[in-house]
Scaffold this motif. Structure first.
Motif, PDB file in Angstrom:
ATOM      1  N   ASP A   1       0.740  -1.232   0.065  1.00 14.59           N
ATOM      2  CA  ASP A   1      -0.018   0.056  -0.005  1.00 14.59           C
ATOM      3  C   ASP A   1       0.700   1.235  -0.059  1.00 14.59           C
ATOM      4  O   ASP A   1       0.639   2.185  -0.897  1.00 14.59           O
ATOM      5  CB  ASP A   1      -0.834   0.027   1.128  1.00 14.59           C
ATOM      6  N   LYS A   2       1.696   1.317   0.939  1.00 11.11           N
ATOM      7  CA  LYS A   2       2.407   2.617   0.973  1.00 11.11           C
ATOM      8  C   LYS A   2       3.379   3.190  -0.274  1.00 11.11           C
ATOM      9  O   LYS A   2       3.414   4.459  -0.609  1.00 11.11           O
ATOM     10  CB  LYS A   2       3.391   2.602   2.151  1.00 11.11           C
ATOM     11  N   GLU A   3       4.048   2.136  -0.875  1.00 12.02           N
ATOM     12  CA  GLU A   3       4.944   2.151  -1.772  1.00 12.02           C
ATOM     13  C   GLU A   3       3.982   2.452  -3.213  1.00 12.02           C
ATOM     14  O   GLU A   3       4.421   3.460  -3.934  1.00 12.02           O
ATOM     15  CB  GLU A   3       5.788   0.822  -2.163  1.00 12.02           C
ATOM     16  N   THR A   4       3.029   1.589  -3.295  1.00 16.35           N
ATOM     17  CA  THR A   4       2.091   2.045  -4.506  1.00 16.35           C
ATOM     18  C   THR A   4       1.380   3.415  -4.479  1.00 16.35           C
ATOM     19  O   THR A   4       1.429   4.369  -5.667  1.00 16.35           O
ATOM     20  CB  THR A   4       0.979   0.931  -4.539  1.00 16.35           C
ATOM     21  N   SER A   5       0.997   3.786  -3.156  1.00  9.72           N
ATOM     22  CA  SER A   5       0.456   5.377  -3.030  1.00  9.72           C
ATOM     23  C   SER A   5       1.433   6.294  -3.512  1.00  9.72           C
ATOM     24  O   SER A   5       1.259   7.405  -4.071  1.00  9.72           O
ATOM     25  CB  SER A   5       0.046   5.397  -1.596  1.00  9.72           C
TER      26      SER A   5
ATOM     27  N   THR B   1      -5.131   5.228 -13.248  1.00  5.80           N
ATOM     28  CA  THR B   1      -4.201   5.962 -12.180  1.00  5.80           C
ATOM     29  C   THR B   1      -2.790   5.357 -12.134  1.00  5.80           C
ATOM     30  O   THR B   1      -1.725   5.737 -11.841  1.00  5.80           O
ATOM     31  CB  THR B   1      -4.811   6.183 -10.970  1.00  5.80           C
ATOM     32  N   LEU B   2      -2.884   3.871 -11.971  1.00  2.69           N
ATOM     33  CA  LEU B   2      -1.742   2.957 -11.763  1.00  2.69           C
ATOM     34  C   LEU B   2      -0.862   3.334 -12.810  1.00  2.69           C
ATOM     35  O   LEU B   2       0.372   2.940 -12.625  1.00  2.69           O
ATOM     36  CB  LEU B   2      -2.240   1.532 -11.938  1.00  2.69           C
ATOM     37  N   ASP B   3      -1.064   3.798 -14.144  1.00  2.00           N
ATOM     38  CA  ASP B   3      -0.497   4.032 -15.299  1.00  2.00           C
ATOM     39  C   ASP B   3       0.650   5.132 -14.794  1.00  2.00           C
ATOM     40  O   ASP B   3       1.645   5.275 -15.543  1.00  2.00           O
ATOM     41  CB  ASP B   3      -0.995   4.250 -16.386  1.00  2.00           C
ATOM     42  N   ASN B   4       0.437   5.927 -13.897  1.00  2.00           N
ATOM     43  CA  ASN B   4       1.443   6.743 -13.369  1.00  2.00           C
ATOM     44  C   ASN B   4       2.762   6.410 -12.949  1.00  2.00           C
ATOM     45  O   ASN B   4       3.691   6.874 -13.080  1.00  2.00           O
ATOM     46  CB  ASN B   4       0.785   7.582 -12.135  1.00  2.00           C
TER      47      ASN B   4
END
Length: 461
Positions: A289-293, A317-320
């Protein structure tokens, strides 16, 4: 004490747990009987001293041993999530021997609750413990001991002969009247930036990680080239008080099996698998969670509210995170080394460009792909030496089959329609003669874009 019959004797080749010459292997006919009252003294422990460990030139972190000492300090317990998503606890205490030598001792899991029951505030009796089958570690020049999975044992028994003797020598026969255990401030874990600035780590290439035979943490510098999730597996539902995963709600409420907290709704946390590439190879990583955010710029619940998810695709948004060059601190487990698990868990990240450049391995500066365009991307995917060029191949359907087969071999979880849609604008070189099963996920030669755009053509089909 036990009586054992009908067993097999084999040579002890590793000698990690037992230093004896032989090991006893149980079979289906083995009988084990507990002896309630042993008729001769039982010396169950193989102690190493704190002084011995602190003065050792080299630490063998594969050897298990026993240690006895008084608990004189403790940190606050911490809740952790293992690489498999399992909730556990960690507690670090300070052990002191009869010569006033001290060493940090870290325990995990059920042993944390076992020890905390004896660590009430204001305790004046010495808390003497025997840690059995623990291992030593040395990090940044500091030596400590820690438990080793389910093998380790914690003994808190004043009736043990070794504990009674230790207590007698410690107090000299006098009763204790002062508080024995002090609170030790928890060490704030270094962030990825701080750890790298301190120069306490060396950054490895993915090629080096893939041939590493030792467990432990390692840093790599790589770019995210693929996101291996779909619409339903990029997050998990968790308790709102702790990171524990919660299952189907009971009625209209979620109940946490760890902290017993109940909520009307569950929290959403990231659990995203990605593939990264550094010029020497590729590797699959698991981001929590932390790293992906940090990388995508939003929390999981925000994405669920804001993004429109189409079909089986993951949120845009994950494509960011795509094409970002990042320093990843990964945990190399035995299962990774033995190739039972091809996904490495990310512990920390750092995306500061200056720090990345300063810590970039020398091999990466000489291993950069040769066909790089002005935007830093390659226009081909190096899969083998002999290629089938889609510009000149007259059998479009056959060529498309080759592309889809190769992409599948690279373990991208991309629907076929996405691959096909990506084959409209640029050339791709692929090997038609490569034997089945020989394609490697560790031979990339282009900086990939989004999963659905990982094949880039400049010729119309």
């Amino acid at each position: 004490m036990y009586i054992m019959t009908n067993f097999i004797v084999v040579d002890n080749q590793k000698g990690n747990i037992s230093r004896g010459k032989y090991l006893l292997f149980f079979i289906h006919r083995t009988i084990v009987s507990h002896v309630e009252n042993p008729s001769f003294p039982l010396n169950a422990f193989r102690f190493r001293t704190i002084r011995e460990l602190l003065n050792a030139e080299k630490i063998d972190d594969s050897a298990l041993f026993d240690m006895i000492g008084e608990v004189v300090g403790k940190e606050d317990p911490k809740e952790l999530i293992t690489s498999k998503g399992k909730e556990t606890k960690r507690l670090t205490v300070i052990l002191e021997d009869l010569e006033n030598n001290r060493i940090g001792c870290t325990i995990f899991g059920e042993m944390v609750d076992q020890l905390l029951r004896h660590m009430q505030d204001g305790r004046v009796e010495p808390l003497i413990v025997v840690v059995q089958y623990f291992k030593a570690t040395r990090w940044n020049g500091k030596t400590s001991v820690q438990s080793h999975f389910d093998i380790s044992q914690l003994h808190i028994d004043s009736n043990l002969k070794d504990v009674a003797e230790f207590r007698s020598r410690l107090l000299g026969g006098e009763p204790s009247s002062s508080v024995r255990i002090s609170q030790v401030p928890s060490k704030t874990a270094w962030s990825g930036v701080e750890e790298l600035k301190q120069g306490a780590v060396s950054v490895k290439t993915i090629e080096e990680v893939l041939i590493q035979h030792e467990e432990g943490p390692a840093w790599i510098a790589a770019s995210i080239v693929a996101i291996n999730v779909t619409k339903d597996d990029w997050f998990y539902k968790s308790c709102r008080k702790c990171p524990k995963k919660v299952e189907t709600p009971i009625g209209n409420r979620y109940e946490c099996g760890k902290c017993d907290h109940t909520h009307g709704s569950a929290a959403l946390r990231f659990k995203v698998e990605v593939m990264v590439f550094d010029g020497t190879g590729s590797i699959r990583l698991l981001l929590w969670d932390k790293e992906t955010s940090m990388l995508c710029g939003k929390r999981a619940e925000q994405i669920m509210e804001d993004d429109v998810i189409v079909g089986d695709e993951y949120p845009k948004t994950l494509d960011n995170m795509m094409e970002k060059r990042v320093l990843f601190k990964i945990n190399i487990k035995e299962a990774n080394i033995n190739q039972f698990d091809h996904v490495y868990t990310v512990m920390k990240i750092c995306d500061d460009e200056d720090i990345i450049d300063k810590n970039l391995p020398k091999e990466l500066s000489t291993n950069l792909p040769s066909n790089v365009s002005e935007d830093g991307c390659n226009n081909y995917l190096e899969i083998s030496e002999n290629v089938a060029n889609l510009k000149t191949d007259c059998d479009t359907e056959s060529s498309m089959d080759v592309v889809e087969e190769c992409i599948s071999s690279l373990k991208y979880k991309t629907p076929s329609k996405n691959i096909t849609n990506g084959l409209k604008n640029s050339p791709l070189s692929l090997n038609e003669d490569e034997e089945e099963g020989q394609l490697s996920t560790n031979r990339f030669s282009r900086k990939m874009g989004k999963r659905q755009k990982c094949v880039n053509l400049d010729a119309d089909i």
